[in-house]
Design an enzyme around this catalytic site. Structure first.
Site, short mmCIF file in Angstrom:
data_model
loop_
_atom_site.label_atom_id
_atom_site.label_comp_id
_atom_site.label_asym_id
_atom_site.label_seq_id
_atom_site.Cartn_x
_atom_site.Cartn_y
_atom_site.Cartn_z
N CYS A 2 46.26 4.77 71.28
CA CYS A 2 46.49 3.38 70.92
C CYS A 2 46.67 3.26 69.40
O CYS A 2 46.37 4.17 68.64
CB CYS A 2 45.32 2.53 71.37
SG CYS A 2 44.87 2.79 73.10
N ARG A 27 52.60 4.49 69.44
CA ARG A 27 51.33 5.03 69.94
C ARG A 27 50.98 4.52 71.34
O ARG A 27 50.03 5.04 71.95
CB ARG A 27 50.19 4.64 68.98
CG ARG A 27 50.20 5.41 67.68
CD ARG A 27 49.14 4.87 66.73
NE ARG A 27 48.96 5.77 65.60
CZ ARG A 27 48.01 6.67 65.50
NH1 ARG A 27 47.15 6.81 66.48
NH2 ARG A 27 47.90 7.43 64.44
N TRP A 74 47.76 2.36 74.83
CA TRP A 74 48.14 3.37 75.83
C TRP A 74 46.92 3.53 76.72
O TRP A 74 45.87 3.97 76.27
CB TRP A 74 48.52 4.68 75.16
CG TRP A 74 49.10 5.68 76.11
CD1 TRP A 74 50.40 5.79 76.51
CD2 TRP A 74 48.39 6.72 76.81
NE1 TRP A 74 50.55 6.83 77.39
CE2 TRP A 74 49.34 7.42 77.60
CE3 TRP A 74 47.06 7.13 76.84
CZ2 TRP A 74 48.99 8.49 78.40
CZ3 TRP A 74 46.71 8.20 77.64
CH2 TRP A 74 47.68 8.87 78.41
N ASN A 98 40.86 2.92 69.40
CA ASN A 98 41.74 4.01 69.77
C ASN A 98 40.88 5.22 70.08
O ASN A 98 40.03 5.58 69.28
CB ASN A 98 42.71 4.34 68.63
CG ASN A 98 43.45 5.64 68.86
OD1 ASN A 98 43.85 5.94 69.97
ND2 ASN A 98 43.61 6.44 67.81
N GLY A 99 41.08 5.84 71.25
CA GLY A 99 40.32 7.02 71.59
C GLY A 99 39.56 6.85 72.89
O GLY A 99 39.89 5.99 73.71
N GLU A 479 62.54 23.11 76.38
CA GLU A 479 62.76 21.84 75.69
C GLU A 479 63.76 20.97 76.43
O GLU A 479 63.57 19.75 76.56
CB GLU A 479 63.23 22.12 74.25
CG GLU A 479 63.84 20.94 73.50
CD GLU A 479 62.83 19.86 73.12
OE1 GLU A 479 63.27 18.85 72.55
OE2 GLU A 479 61.63 20.00 73.42
N LYS A 483 62.77 17.28 77.87
CA LYS A 483 63.45 16.05 77.47
C LYS A 483 63.98 15.30 78.69
O LYS A 483 63.89 14.08 78.77
CB LYS A 483 64.60 16.37 76.51
CG LYS A 483 64.18 16.68 75.11
CD LYS A 483 63.61 15.45 74.42
CE LYS A 483 62.92 15.85 73.13
NZ LYS A 483 61.67 16.58 73.33
N GLU A 486 61.10 13.65 80.48
CA GLU A 486 60.49 12.57 79.70
C GLU A 486 61.25 11.26 79.80
O GLU A 486 60.64 10.20 79.96
CB GLU A 486 60.41 12.96 78.23
CG GLU A 486 59.31 13.94 77.88
CD GLU A 486 59.30 14.24 76.39
OE1 GLU A 486 58.22 14.17 75.80
OE2 GLU A 486 60.37 14.54 75.82
N HIS A 502 62.58 36.08 90.55
CA HIS A 502 61.17 36.21 90.88
C HIS A 502 60.58 34.92 91.46
O HIS A 502 59.38 34.69 91.36
CB HIS A 502 60.38 36.64 89.64
CG HIS A 502 60.73 38.01 89.16
ND1 HIS A 502 60.27 39.16 89.76
CD2 HIS A 502 61.56 38.42 88.16
CE1 HIS A 502 60.77 40.22 89.14
NE2 HIS A 502 61.56 39.80 88.17
N LYS A 602 53.99 8.46 71.49
CA LYS A 602 54.49 9.52 70.61
C LYS A 602 53.36 10.34 70.00
O LYS A 602 53.44 11.55 69.93
CB LYS A 602 55.34 8.91 69.50
CG LYS A 602 56.08 9.97 68.71
CD LYS A 602 57.20 9.37 67.90
CE LYS A 602 58.09 10.46 67.33
NZ LYS A 602 58.87 11.14 68.37
#
Length: 607
Positions: A2, A27, A74, A98-99, A479, A483, A486, A502, A602
């Site tokens: 947050c 955030r 968040w 926050n936390g 990556e 992306k 996401e 495999h 983020k």
């Protein structure tokens, strides 16, 4: 993850709080809220969803008052509803957080047994009720706040205002960043300097365990034992300039098109184009004497670290361990005496990477941070820092920050190679020249945008997508898959191409696009062989290559996108750009929220 902000101001606080929250929305954007003191009473406005909903609420029902706190959330404990939105309040105190308060369930049970009635599902309300209980017993706000802090465990940043105290707010940090900003006759607190940049550039950072009493004429700091301490005020390099999208539809699109400039600015710090040498600043360790190196990070930054491992081991012959930070701290590996570590982060505030930093330093490792924010906790607490010059990155999915991290790690790899006498002057010049060509090649890749958009139209139809690469392009395949997941919400996986047989080849059929990173070079033939195995089973091969590799791939690939020819050393940086562009265009076609994808933030400042 947050974002919190507070103001003890001269004018109305709500507009300042709202603007600061806009800069903190990266955030979290599940809900938002503001509380101010109005004639000594606590008043608040909250809204579910993004910050625009809170702005609309404030427009309909303005909130006066010169002292207040704000929050963008968040969600961790409790659904992202208005009821669970911060600030959380009683008639005596209001708090933003926050936390995570790890012992909230135990404390909640204790207070409920005493008759306390909770209104939300959040861990934050536990702290609010603790403070309120002390206030109800006649303690002053400062005493009540300090007493409540002694009872809570976890990682948190807190800000609180108190009814009847219109020129005071209190703040505390434990494992999450928090800054105090100094104005003229007004004061501020915020999760980071970016939030406070429009308000002031004079910043003091709370250190681990600190709490502070902030009034309109200054701040008094206390350490974890309650002892008065001084905290240095510094001038931040950040400015209050608003980062806009320009003519682009999304911040992510704008940031993708900033790759050439960001790469040029970052490389210019560490490369001398006249002598073709790498010029590294003083490092916290001597690469020539290192017995072993640990690289740790989270998300895309970890994937940059994986590429860095290939480069450093290959060029410097230095053994490298690469660990996801959230695993490193619990794996608790044996660390080489006299070893070094590189931590990679865009924000420099990632909770797991900060915990890895502390573990590594406790284990006697000298730590170098590669960060984008010079004022960040990681930059300040490491033994040294190298800066990426990516500028603010507003889109939640990292793009230009990722390639800037790769650029710094590439420079480090060359510098380490020279320091350890594994590279000749000629080799250094050749590799430096390859990096100097990267910004121009990045611009040429962006000119393939329309072609990549056509490829995206095919990928957007899929439920599952595979990304393949070999060597240092394997992390770039990871990556690309990350992306796509996401921002488009399509299931995607990245694999080392040689691992196809495999297991993953069982997934291949005519509905599964296989996106391949396959430039010409020493691994081309082997990668192409793996792709032919997938094509023989109906896989739809979509390859990124160069002019030399394109003819062979076109014999069986459904689509081939030609990228500029580049030295194999620079290929990972350049191939990151088209896979990010591909994900962007797929997301746009699917109509998802590109800049603020669901469930993400983020800067991940909680475990």
């Amino acid at each position: 993850m947050c974002g919190i902000v507070g103001v003890v101001g001269r004018g109305e606080a709500a507009p300042l709080l709202l603007e600061a929250l806009r800069r903190l929305e990266y955030r979290g954007y599940d809900s938002a809220g503001i509380a101010t003191l109005v004639d000594g009473r606590i008043e608040r406005r909250r809204a579910e969803g993004k910050l625009g909903n809170l702005a609309a609420t404030l427009e309909r029902d303005p909130l006066p008052g010169t002292t207040g706190i704000g929050h963008t959330r968040w969600a961790t404990h409790g659904a992202p509803t208005e009821r669970n939105a911060h600030p959380h309040s009683t008639r005596r105190v209001s708090v933003v957080h926050n936390g995570i308060i790890e012992n909230h369930a135990e404390l909640r049970a204790e207070m409920e047994a005493e008759g306390a009635e909770f209104e939300t599902e959040t861990d934050t309300e536990t702290f609010v009720r603790l403070v309120d209980r002390h206030l109800a017993r006649g303690q002053a706000p400062e005493e009540a706040f300090a007493a409540a802090l002694k009872r809570v465990h976890g990682a948190f940043a807190l800000a609180a205002v108190f009814a009847g105290h219109p020129r005071t707010l209190m703040a505390a940090r434990q494992g999450a960043p928090l800054a105090v900003g100094y104005g003229e006759g007004e004061m501020f607190v915020g999760s980071d300097a970016l939030a406070l940049a429009p308000l002031t550039r004079r910043i003091a950072y709370l250190e681990e365990g600190d709490w502070a009493v902030v009034t309109d004429d200054g701040a008094r700091f206390h350490d974890a034992q309650g002892r008065p301490v001084e905290r240095a005020v510094r001038v931040t390099a950040l400015t209050g300039a608003v980062t806009g999208k320009g003519n682009y539809r999304h911040f992510m699109e704008k940031e993708l098109h900033e790759h050439p400039a960001v790469l040029g600015d970052t490389l210019r710090q560490y490369l001398d184009p006249k002598t073709l040498e790498v010029r590294l600043p003083r490092l916290p360790f001597d690469p020539a004497r290192l017995p072993r190196l640990t690289i740790s990070a989270c998300g895309s930054a970890f994937l940059a670290g994986l590429v860095g491992r290939y480069w450093i081991e290959g060029l410097a012959r230095l053994p490298v361990d690469a660990d996801v930070a959230s695993e490193l701290r619990y794996r608790d590996p044996p660390l080489a005496e006299g070893g070094g570590a590189i931590l990679v982060s865009q924000s420099g505030e990632t909770a797991d990477t900060m915990a890895a930093l502390q573990l590594l330093r406790a284990g006697g490792q000298r730590v170098l941070a590669v960060v984008n924010v010079p004022e960040s906790s990681m930059a300040r607490e490491s033994d040294g820092a190298l800066l990426t010059v990516a500028g603010p990155e507003i889109g939640v999915a990292s793009t230009k920050a990722f390639t800037a991290q790769l650029a710094v790690l590439a420079c480090l790899a060359i510098g380490f190679g020279r320091a350890r006498r594994e590279l000749s002057t000629l080799d250094e010049g050749r590799l430096t020249q390859a990096l100097l060509e990267v910004p121009g090649n990045a611009a040429a890749i962006l000119e393939r945008d329309a072609e990549i958009r056509e490829l995206a139209a095919e990928v957007a139809k899929a439920r599952d997508v595979l990304f393949l690469g070999r060597g240092p392009l394997y992390p770039i395949a990871l990556e690309g898959a990350l992306k796509l997941k996401e921002i488009s919400y399509i299931h995607a996986e990245g694999y080392a191409a040689g691992e196809m047989k495999h297991g993953p080849i069982a997934l291949v059929d005519s509905d599964v696009p296989v996106v391949a990173l396959c430039p010409s070079g020493p691994l081309f033939e082997k990668t192409m062989s793996n792709l032919q195995e997938a094509a023989a089973r109906g896989g739809r091969i979509m390859a990124f290559t160069d002019a030399e590799g394109a003819p062979a791939l076109r014999r069986f690939a459904e689509r081939v996108v030609e990228l500029p020819h580049a030295c194999a050393f620079a290929a990972p940086i350049l191939h990151a750009i088209p896979v990010q562009l591909l994900a962007y265009h797929v997301a746009v076609l699917k109509g998802t929220d590109v800049d603020q994808p669901r469930n993400l933030a983020k800067s991940v400042t909680v475990e």
